[in-house]
Scaffold this motif. Structure first.
Motif, PDB file in Angstrom:
ATOM      1  N   UNK A 137       0.854  -1.185   0.000  1.00  0.00           N
ATOM      2  CA  UNK A 137       0.000   0.000   0.000  1.00  0.00           C
ATOM      3  C   UNK A 137       0.883   1.225   0.000  1.00  0.00           C
ATOM      4  N   UNK A 138       0.321   2.336  -0.443  1.00  0.00           N
ATOM      5  CA  UNK A 138       1.025   3.606  -0.357  1.00  0.00           C
ATOM      6  C   UNK A 138       0.123   4.605   0.376  1.00  0.00           C
ATOM      7  N   UNK A 139       0.773   5.512   1.149  1.00  0.00           N
ATOM      8  CA  UNK A 139       2.218   5.609   1.341  1.00  0.00           C
ATOM      9  C   UNK A 139       2.734   4.538   2.294  1.00  0.00           C
ATOM     10  N   UNK A 140       4.008   4.217   2.142  1.00  0.00           N
ATOM     11  CA  UNK A 140       4.690   3.274   3.018  1.00  0.00           C
ATOM     12  C   UNK A 140       6.039   3.864   3.390  1.00  0.00           C
ATOM     13  N   UNK A 141       6.429   3.676   4.637  1.00  0.00           N
ATOM     14  CA  UNK A 141       7.750   4.121   5.095  1.00  0.00           C
ATOM     15  C   UNK A 141       8.557   2.918   5.548  1.00  0.00           C
ATOM     16  N   UNK A 142       9.777   2.821   5.048  1.00  0.00           N
ATOM     17  CA  UNK A 142      10.728   1.804   5.473  1.00  0.00           C
ATOM     18  C   UNK A 142      12.040   2.514   5.766  1.00  0.00           C
ATOM     19  N   UNK A 143      12.919   1.848   6.463  1.00  0.00           N
ATOM     20  CA  UNK A 143      14.253   2.388   6.689  1.00  0.00           C
ATOM     21  C   UNK A 143      15.270   1.409   6.136  1.00  0.00           C
ATOM     22  N   UNK A 144      16.444   1.923   5.825  1.00  0.00           N
ATOM     23  CA  UNK A 144      17.579   1.073   5.479  1.00  0.00           C
ATOM     24  C   UNK A 144      18.665   1.367   6.498  1.00  0.00           C
ATOM     25  N   UNK A 145      19.142   0.312   7.137  1.00  0.00           N
ATOM     26  CA  UNK A 145      20.140   0.436   8.199  1.00  0.00           C
ATOM     27  C   UNK A 145      21.230  -0.595   7.939  1.00  0.00           C
ATOM     28  N   UNK A 146      22.424  -0.119   7.711  1.00  0.00           N
ATOM     29  CA  UNK A 146      23.527  -1.011   7.356  1.00  0.00           C
ATOM     30  C   UNK A 146      23.166  -1.885   6.154  1.00  0.00           C
ATOM     31  N   UNK A 147      22.447  -1.296   5.208  1.00  0.00           N
ATOM     32  CA  UNK A 147      22.079  -2.019   4.003  1.00  0.00           C
ATOM     33  C   UNK A 147      20.925  -2.979   4.163  1.00  0.00           C
ATOM     34  N   UNK A 148      20.331  -3.041   5.373  1.00  0.00           N
ATOM     35  CA  UNK A 148      19.229  -3.960   5.628  1.00  0.00           C
ATOM     36  C   UNK A 148      17.919  -3.198   5.730  1.00  0.00           C
TER      37      UNK A 148
END
Length: 334
Positions: A137-148
């Motif tokens: 679904x949008x909007x969606x928030x994700x994070x990238x931490x140490x490439x993960x």
């Protein structure tokens, strides 16, 4: 795609960096890596016909805290996530909630004075990114931490909720040795105080992948100060990391099959609960252990109860799902 109500996933659970096979970002990375030592997010092109919904400008002379994510700069953002967490907001022009979420996210990210960077991605312009993050679904928030990848939330969210989620993300980042900031955005008086020696020893051990040494440091901190809530939560997290470390993708599938066939096998049920917490399926994990406690008695029941309390610490004792699970635990115990 629909735009459901916000469904936050606590980074403390989801970002134990044990997401083997969950999302493969490698196919999106470009061959050319950024210059070594650069702690500046890449510049993104303006959105066609103007800026993305809610786009704002950075202060003159300061490193931008918001960039448009494209195929050409995605690799740089992945590399940057080893220094500061990168929050990626996936949006679409047809989603009425997108503009509000981007405005709120940008405001909150800016308030952290360079300890986070925000990347915004139009899923129509960069559909591969939505596919890689398995966006529903949008909007969606994700994070990238140490490439993960670290799932954050889907749908609209209020500013206090977003701020709380990003606070937790920064705690997890620090536990994994990601404590940088973008030059020119951190006030001189905002430099964090040094960690207590035992906490620093634990963080160093986590960064080295030595979870047992980290646990030893946290246990010693609790011996010296039994009310140290940070040490208690840290100990629960590294013990979970250590339990999950030996598992492979094949082990995971076999474990789920065994759990379905052996509902009263304590070790199997607790192992799957660990896996569910690490994967963000917090309520499933809590319900699994509470149900086991309700069906069993004696030493196994107490072992399950203690593990459940440890998982509460991993997720965060103020999380509403912890409160709900505590009520369920009380019902089966009394």
């Amino acid at each position: 795609m629909s735009s459901p109500a916000s469904r936050p996933v606590p980074p403390a659970a989801a970002s134990l960096l044990n997401l083997r096979g969950a999302v493969d970002l490698s196919s999106l990375k470009q061959r050319q890596a950024p210059a070594a030592g650069a702690a500046t997010p890449p510049a993104g092109p303006p959105a066609p016909g103007g800026s993305a919904p809610g786009a704002g400008g950075a202060d003159a002379g300061a490193a931008p805290l918001r960039v448009d994510v494209t195929e050409s700069n995605f690799q740089e953002l992945v590399e940057l996530s080893a220094q500061v967490p990168v929050v990626i907001a996936l949006w679409a022009a047809y989603s009425p909630e997108s503009a509000a979420m981007l405005d709120t996210l940008e405001r909150v990210v800016n308030s952290f004075a360079g300890r986070l960077v925000l990347g915004t991605a139009d899923i129509d312009a960069f559909p591969q990114l939505a596919q890689a993050f398995q966006v529903q679904a949008v909007p969606t928030a994700v994070a990238v931490l140490k490439g993960q990848p670290v799932p954050l939330f889907q749908g609209g969210a209020e500013e206090p909720q977003i701020r709380g989620i990003l606070d937790e993300l920064l705690k997890v980042a620090a536990a994994n040795g990601v404590t940088g900031s973008l030059g020119g955005n951190t006030p001189e008086d905002a430099e964090p105080a040094p960690l207590p020696p035992l906490h620093q020893a634990a963080f160093d051990a986590i960064e080295a992948g030595d979870y047992e040494a980290a646990a030893v440091a946290y246990r010693q901190a609790l011996l010296e100060m039994p009310a140290d809530a940070e040490a208690k939560a840290g100990l629960a997290q590294v013990e979970l990391m250590a339990r999950l470390q030996p598992l492979s993708a094949g082990d995971t599938e076999a474990l789920r099959t065994r759990a379905a066939n052996e509902p009263d096998n304590l070790d199997v049920q607790l192992s799957l609960a660990d896996l569910d917490v690490a994967g963000g399926h917090v309520e499933d994990a809590f319900n699994r252990v509470v149900s086991f406690i309700g069906r069993n008695f004696g030493p196994e029941r107490e072992t399950a109860r203690v593990r459940l309390l440890e998982l509460f610490d991993v997720v965060g004792t103020t999380d509403p799902r912890v409160g709900k699970a505590r009520q369920g635990l009380a019902r089966v115990l009394f």
